[in-house]
Structures are given as C-alpha cells and as structure tokens.
Write an enzyme that holds these catalytic residues in place. Structure first.
Site, PDB file in Angstrom:
ATOM      1  N   GLY A 270       0.807  -1.206   0.000  1.00  0.00           N
ATOM      2  CA  GLY A 270       0.000   0.000   0.000  1.00  0.00           C
ATOM      3  C   GLY A 270       0.842   1.259   0.000  1.00  0.00           C
ATOM      4  O   GLY A 270       2.072   1.205  -0.154  1.00  0.00           O
ATOM      5  N   ASP A 307      -4.589  11.171  -4.486  1.00  0.00           N
ATOM      6  CA  ASP A 307      -4.166  10.198  -3.456  1.00  0.00           C
ATOM      7  C   ASP A 307      -3.926  10.833  -2.091  1.00  0.00           C
ATOM      8  O   ASP A 307      -4.089  10.174  -1.067  1.00  0.00           O
ATOM      9  CB  ASP A 307      -2.879   9.479  -3.893  1.00  0.00           C
ATOM     10  CG  ASP A 307      -3.139   8.409  -4.941  1.00  0.00           C
ATOM     11  OD1 ASP A 307      -4.305   8.244  -5.346  1.00  0.00           O
ATOM     12  OD2 ASP A 307      -2.164   7.741  -5.353  1.00  0.00           O
ATOM     13  N   HIS A 440     -20.729 -10.128 -32.958  1.00  0.00           N
ATOM     14  CA  HIS A 440     -20.163 -11.482 -32.974  1.00  0.00           C
ATOM     15  C   HIS A 440     -19.089 -11.549 -34.040  1.00  0.00           C
ATOM     16  O   HIS A 440     -19.287 -11.022 -35.127  1.00  0.00           O
ATOM     17  CB  HIS A 440     -21.262 -12.500 -33.275  1.00  0.00           C
ATOM     18  CG  HIS A 440     -20.726 -13.897 -33.428  1.00  0.00           C
ATOM     19  ND1 HIS A 440     -20.385 -14.664 -32.325  1.00  0.00           N
ATOM     20  CD2 HIS A 440     -20.442 -14.626 -34.528  1.00  0.00           C
ATOM     21  CE1 HIS A 440     -19.924 -15.836 -32.760  1.00  0.00           C
ATOM     22  NE2 HIS A 440     -19.948 -15.829 -34.087  1.00  0.00           N
TER      23      HIS A 440
HETATM   24  P1  NAD Z   1      -2.852  -2.286  -2.045  1.00  0.00           P
HETATM   25  O1  NAD Z   1      -3.327  -1.590  -0.834  1.00  0.00           O
HETATM   26  O2  NAD Z   1      -3.731  -2.349  -3.234  1.00  0.00           O
HETATM   27  O3  NAD Z   1      -2.442  -3.799  -1.693  1.00  0.00           O
HETATM   28  C1  NAD Z   1      -1.591  -4.090  -0.628  1.00  0.00           C
HETATM   29  C2  NAD Z   1      -1.818  -5.530  -0.213  1.00  0.00           C
HETATM   30  O4  NAD Z   1      -0.829  -5.857   0.749  1.00  0.00           O
HETATM   31  C3  NAD Z   1      -3.162  -5.790   0.438  1.00  0.00           C
HETATM   32  O5  NAD Z   1      -3.755  -6.911  -0.166  1.00  0.00           O
HETATM   33  C4  NAD Z   1      -2.808  -6.061   1.906  1.00  0.00           C
HETATM   34  O6  NAD Z   1      -3.672  -6.995   2.509  1.00  0.00           O
HETATM   35  C5  NAD Z   1      -1.401  -6.620   1.782  1.00  0.00           C
HETATM   36  N1  NAD Z   1      -0.559  -6.411   2.956  1.00  0.00           N
HETATM   37  C6  NAD Z   1      -0.476  -5.292   3.715  1.00  0.00           C
HETATM   38  N2  NAD Z   1       0.469  -5.466   4.674  1.00  0.00           N
HETATM   39  C7  NAD Z   1       0.997  -6.714   4.491  1.00  0.00           C
HETATM   40  C8  NAD Z   1       2.011  -7.454   5.131  1.00  0.00           C
HETATM   41  N3  NAD Z   1       2.719  -6.934   6.140  1.00  0.00           N
HETATM   42  N4  NAD Z   1       2.288  -8.693   4.671  1.00  0.00           N
HETATM   43  C9  NAD Z   1       1.598  -9.221   3.634  1.00  0.00           C
HETATM   44  N5  NAD Z   1       0.630  -8.555   2.979  1.00  0.00           N
HETATM   45  C10 NAD Z   1       0.338  -7.316   3.394  1.00  0.00           C
HETATM   46  O7  NAD Z   1      -1.475  -1.567  -2.408  1.00  0.00           O
HETATM   47  P2  NAD Z   1      -0.441  -1.716  -3.607  1.00  0.00           P
HETATM   48  O8  NAD Z   1      -0.664  -2.935  -4.426  1.00  0.00           O
HETATM   49  O9  NAD Z   1       0.879  -1.495  -2.961  1.00  0.00           O
HETATM   50  O10 NAD Z   1      -0.782  -0.464  -4.510  1.00  0.00           O
HETATM   51  C11 NAD Z   1      -0.651   0.858  -4.004  1.00  0.00           C
HETATM   52  C12 NAD Z   1      -1.673   1.773  -4.647  1.00  0.00           C
HETATM   53  O11 NAD Z   1      -1.440   1.920  -6.030  1.00  0.00           O
HETATM   54  C13 NAD Z   1      -3.072   1.259  -4.471  1.00  0.00           C
HETATM   55  O12 NAD Z   1      -3.922   2.334  -4.185  1.00  0.00           O
HETATM   56  C14 NAD Z   1      -3.367   0.672  -5.815  1.00  0.00           C
HETATM   57  O13 NAD Z   1      -4.741   0.651  -6.126  1.00  0.00           O
HETATM   58  C15 NAD Z   1      -2.588   1.588  -6.753  1.00  0.00           C
HETATM   59  N6  NAD Z   1      -2.201   0.864  -7.969  1.00  0.00           N
HETATM   60  C16 NAD Z   1      -3.150   0.544  -8.890  1.00  0.00           C
HETATM   61  C17 NAD Z   1      -2.804  -0.166 -10.006  1.00  0.00           C
HETATM   62  C18 NAD Z   1      -3.855  -0.520 -10.995  1.00  0.00           C
HETATM   63  O14 NAD Z   1      -4.934   0.042 -10.919  1.00  0.00           O
HETATM   64  N7  NAD Z   1      -3.604  -1.446 -11.911  1.00  0.00           N
HETATM   65  C19 NAD Z   1      -1.511  -0.596 -10.201  1.00  0.00           C
HETATM   66  C20 NAD Z   1      -0.583  -0.282  -9.251  1.00  0.00           C
HETATM   67  C21 NAD Z   1      -0.942   0.446  -8.142  1.00  0.00           C
END
Ligand code: NAD
Length: 461
Positions: A270, A307, A440
């Site tokens: 995150g 953000d 289609h």
């Molecule tokens: P995220 O919050 O989407 O996912 C983080 C994941 O890490 C969660 O599933 C959480 O449960 C897990 N987690 C947290 N702490 C943990 C730990 N100590 N050990 C194991 N798992 C843990 O964050 P992200 O993937 O880092 O992305 C960051 C931001 O960037 C988000 O807001 C995301 O939506 C955005 N982003 C979006 C896209 C896209 O839309 N394709 C691509 C990249 C990033």
C-alpha cells in the site's frame, strides 16, 4: 507571481486540474519538483504496462507460440532493452506535457512547494532559491508514496519498492513479493513471465483480496499454475539481507513457519500520503489531507484532491476529483461530486476488472440480488484467441433487475469493464441488456451471455 490557481503536484490530479482550470479561462501555475506526470506516468501505471507487454509477448512467444502453429527458436528476454522500452514509453508521454501546458497557457514552476499561509506558496528550487507565488486558490495534489514496513525498511537494493522494481539491474532469479494488491500481483506476473521464481505473500486469506471472492480464487489457481508460489493468510515476521539477497521468516496460523530466500524482496503493501509543509493544515487520523464535500481543506482557499486525500487511490479517481474540485472553485452553482462508480483494473494474465458492488457487500447490506456468470471458454472469440481462462460475473437487483456490480477475470477484462460500468451508471436492467445486440464474434458477448445466465436463459453453456 500572481495567478488564479496554484496547483501543487503534476500527477493525474494536478495536471488534469490545471488543464481544466485553464479551459475555464483561469491563469494557472503548476508546481512540480520532478517531471510532470506523477507516479502514474513516470513510475507507475504506464511504465509497468510497458514492461507487462514485453513480459506477456515473451511468455506467448516462448510458451504458447506452438499451440498457434508457430515455430520459434532462440527467443530471449533482453532485459536492458525491455527496461529501455518501458522508460521510453514513459518519456514519450511525459514530454507531451510541455505541449499540453503550452497549449493551455499553464505556467510550470520547478521545485518543492510549501504553504506558509493561505494564498501564498513558496517554492524552493534545487539550487536553494525561493520563489514566492500568490493566488486566491491553491489545490494540493501531492499524491502518495510506497508504504514501508518499519521492521525491514527498503534499501533500494535488496528490499525495494515498485519504482526500483521497474528498473532492476537484471532479471532476478528469485523474488519475494510482499502484498498481493495491484502492484504485488502485477510485478509477480511480470517477473514470473521473465523466468523469476516468485513467492507472493499476502496477509489476508486471498490474493487480490479487494476483488470478488470467486475472482480471487481463480487468480490464485492461475498464478499457481504459472509457477508463482502464493502464501496467503501469511505474516512476514522478518526480512534480513544476506550476501545472496534476502532471507524472510514467514508465519501462517495453523501451518508450519516458512523461510523464503530470494534475490530481491519487493514491498507492495500500500501507500502513504505525501503532504507538503502547510501551516495549520488538518489531517485525518491516517495522515491524509482532510477535505469537505467541495474538496476544501480547513484553510481558506486551500483545496486538495487525489491520493493525498485518501479514498479510492487510483489515477482515474484522482483526475475526477481534481476536475470536480476545480469546477467547484470556478463554476457558479456547481456542486462537486465524490467518485462513486470507480472501476478497478489489475493488469496481469488473466486480467482482473471490476466495478460496482461485490457479492459480499450485497449480502452484508441485505440486498436481494441474482447472479449471472458466464465462462470465456464458451465464447467463440476467446477460443479462437486461445484465451479461454476466466469469466464474467454480473450482479443484478432481484426485484428490478438493475445492474449492481460486474466482475471480470480474463482476456481484455480491463477493456470489457467499460460496458457494464456504463450500464450501471445508466441504471440499465437485465432486460435492457438482453435486448442489446452484441457484435459477434467478440469477447463482449460474454456480457450478454452473463446477463442471460442471470435469468437462466444463456445460449452457449
Ligand atoms: P494495495 O493496498 O492495493 O495492496 C496491498 C496488499 O498488501 C493488500 O492486499 C494487503 O492486505 C497486503 N498487505 C499489507 N500489509 C501486508 C504485510 N505486512 N504482509 C503481507 N501482505 C500485506 O497496495 P499496492 O498494491 O501497494 O498499490 C498501491 C496503490 O497503487 C493502491 O492504491 C493501488 O490501487 C494503486 N495501484 C493501482 C494499479 C492498478 O490500478 N492497476 C496498479 C498499481 C498500483
């Protein structure tokens, strides 16, 4: 220098807000300390999609070509060239801002901004010189950065964030990915395609835990089939750097502890907000900039979007928020809206896309619904493409048949999601979609079939 609006930050919130304000005839200054484009264009959405295209093409050429009747020999991933392409895609799009800003008469000031008092922005340039700007309205759009895990902070070498993962010096033999949100899942997939042995660790019970439960399960199966080790419901207790890379100690309730050795550890748990120095600014408990319905902070004339205010932290939501904030500032009688129907997309293979309600939310809210689900394996276009993994799942209100949510996992899911999104925002029902003629052969026929399936009258399954 005096303007109508100063925007701090040049990402998808900042640059879109700047262009919108200029379109409304306002004199706009955008302050940015790096290159305009923000994380999205410089170090996020766009360069990762470029890497993904290379990884995906390599996977198809090396693993799937024969099944299409094509013989390939000696296919190799030239990592330096792959990274160079990704950077050039980013460069090309970011250089477009010079043209866009010039076209709209937007002034760009380079440096780090602070707000000593409402109406005043001080910009410190790289050489230490300070530029004082004044405007009755200021929009803070400073984004977010990777959240670190305090017990094993990133060192940019062995323990890295998504920015470093875009330009690693070579394709690592092994990688530990912590967190299976969009970033963790996309990089797991990219490096797995390129031959890296990936271990993906997620604290919650499912990978991509924000998605529909059935989508999560299919994705875990798909990742495992591709050779990605998925450890769910797992806690990374420690990560120590070693000569060869990292050694992580992982615990999972009810299961034996595991040690994972890898060349690189990617932290993708995150983001945290980036907030400039602003005298007297009120923040939320989690450190985001506190705003009201009109995106106003507690300081007069100071607004915030993207953000840095939290909520849905996606580029497209940030752009929407900034547009709403700017229109609220300058259009008489305009009531800004908050993002409500925001599609989420994850770019791995199969792709994942969703919009509207999840099944578990409807259950929790006690809303009666019906499900229409249809697999791509029964769609001619998907069979011809050799991409039959996945399904479309639609959720309709039981009483009136209005579309409430759509969950797609499969080829081109991120493009297909726009149709159900339009249907939800237009309050279309299952009957409206039944009556639509879908072209289609296309993958979007699965939307039609899923709608028919909700009423038990699907044709091809
Ligand atoms: P995220 O919050 O989407 O996912 C983080 C994941 O890490 C969660 O599933 C959480 O449960 C897990 N987690 C947290 N702490 C943990 C730990 N100590 N050990 C194991 N798992 C843990 O964050 P992200 O993937 O880092 O992305 C960051 C931001 O960037 C988000 O807001 C995301 O939506 C955005 N982003 C979006 C896209 C896209 O839309 N394709 C691509 C990249 C990033």
């Amino acid at each position: 220098m005096t303007a109508d609006l100063i925007i701090i930050g040049g990402g998808p919130a900042g640059y879109v807000g700047a262009i919108r304000a200029a379109q409304l005839g306002k004199k706009v200054v955008c302050v940015e300390k790096e290159r305009v484009g923000g994380t999205c264009l410089n170090w996020g959405c766009i360069p990762t999609k470029a890497l993904l295209e290379s990884a995906e093409m390599y996977r198809k050429m090396s693993q799937k070509a024969e099944s299409y009747g094509l013989k390939t020999q000696g296919v190799q991933a030239d990592w330096d060239a792959v990274v160079a392409r990704s950077r050039s895609v980013s460069d090309r799009l970011c250089s477009g801002f010079d043209f866009l800003f010039k076209k709209h008469g937007i002034e760009r000031v380079e440096g780090t901004a602070s707000i000593p008092s409402p109406g005043v922005v001080e910009v410190t340039a790289a050489d230490g010189s300070i530029n004082r700007l004044e405007a009755p309205k200021i929009l803070v759009a400073t984004g977010a950065r990777t959240r670190e895990i305090p017990t094993f902070p990133m060192d940019g070498n062995r323990i890295v964030g998504s920015k470093e993962a875009l330009t690693l010096p070579r394709i690592p033999e092994s990688m530990l990915v912590i967190g299976s949100g969009a970033i963790g899942s996309e990089f797991s997939y990219i490096y797995n395609c390129l031959g890296t042995k990936v271990t993906l660790v997620e604290a919650l019970p499912n990978i991509l835990p924000n998605e529909d439960d059935e989508v999560c399960k299919l994705m875990e199966r798909a990742f495992k089939k591709r050779g990605i080790t998925c450890l769910t419901g797992a806690k990374v207790e420690s990560v120590n750097t070693t000569d060869a890379g990292v050694e992580a100690h992982i615990t999972r309730p009810g299961k034996p502890d595991t040690t994972v050795n890898a060349e690189i550890c990617l932290v993708a748990v995150g983001v945290v907000p980036v907030v400039p120095e602003i005298q007297g600014l009120q923040l939320t408990e989690r450190g985001f900039v506190q705003v009201n319905e009109r995106y106003e902070t507690n300081l007069p004339g100071v607004y915030a979007a993207g953000d840095c205010i939290g909520g849905v932290m996606l580029a497209h939501a940030a752009s929407f928020e900034a547009t709403q904030a700017v229109e609220g500032m300058f259009l008489p009688n305009f009531t800004p809206k908050k993002p409500t129907l925001v599609p989420g997309c994850t770019y791995c293979h199969p792709q994942v896309a969703s919009v509207g309600k999840r099944e578990r939310e409807l259950k929790q809210a006690g809303i009666a619904y019906k499900v229409g689900k249809f697999p791509f394996q029964a769609i001619g276009r998907a069979v011809a493409a050799g991409e039959t993994e996945g399904f479309i799942k639609l959720l309709f209100g039981a009483e009136h048949g209005e579309l409430l949510g759509a969950h797609i996992v499969g080829e081109d899911a991120t493009e297909l999601i726009a149709t159900p999104q339009l249907a939800i925002s237009s309050e279309l029902t299952d009957e409206d979609l039944h009556a639509m003629i879908f072209a289609h052969p296309t993958l979007s026929e699965a939307i039609h079939e899923a709608t028919l399936a909700a009423d038990g009258v699907q044709i091809h399954a």
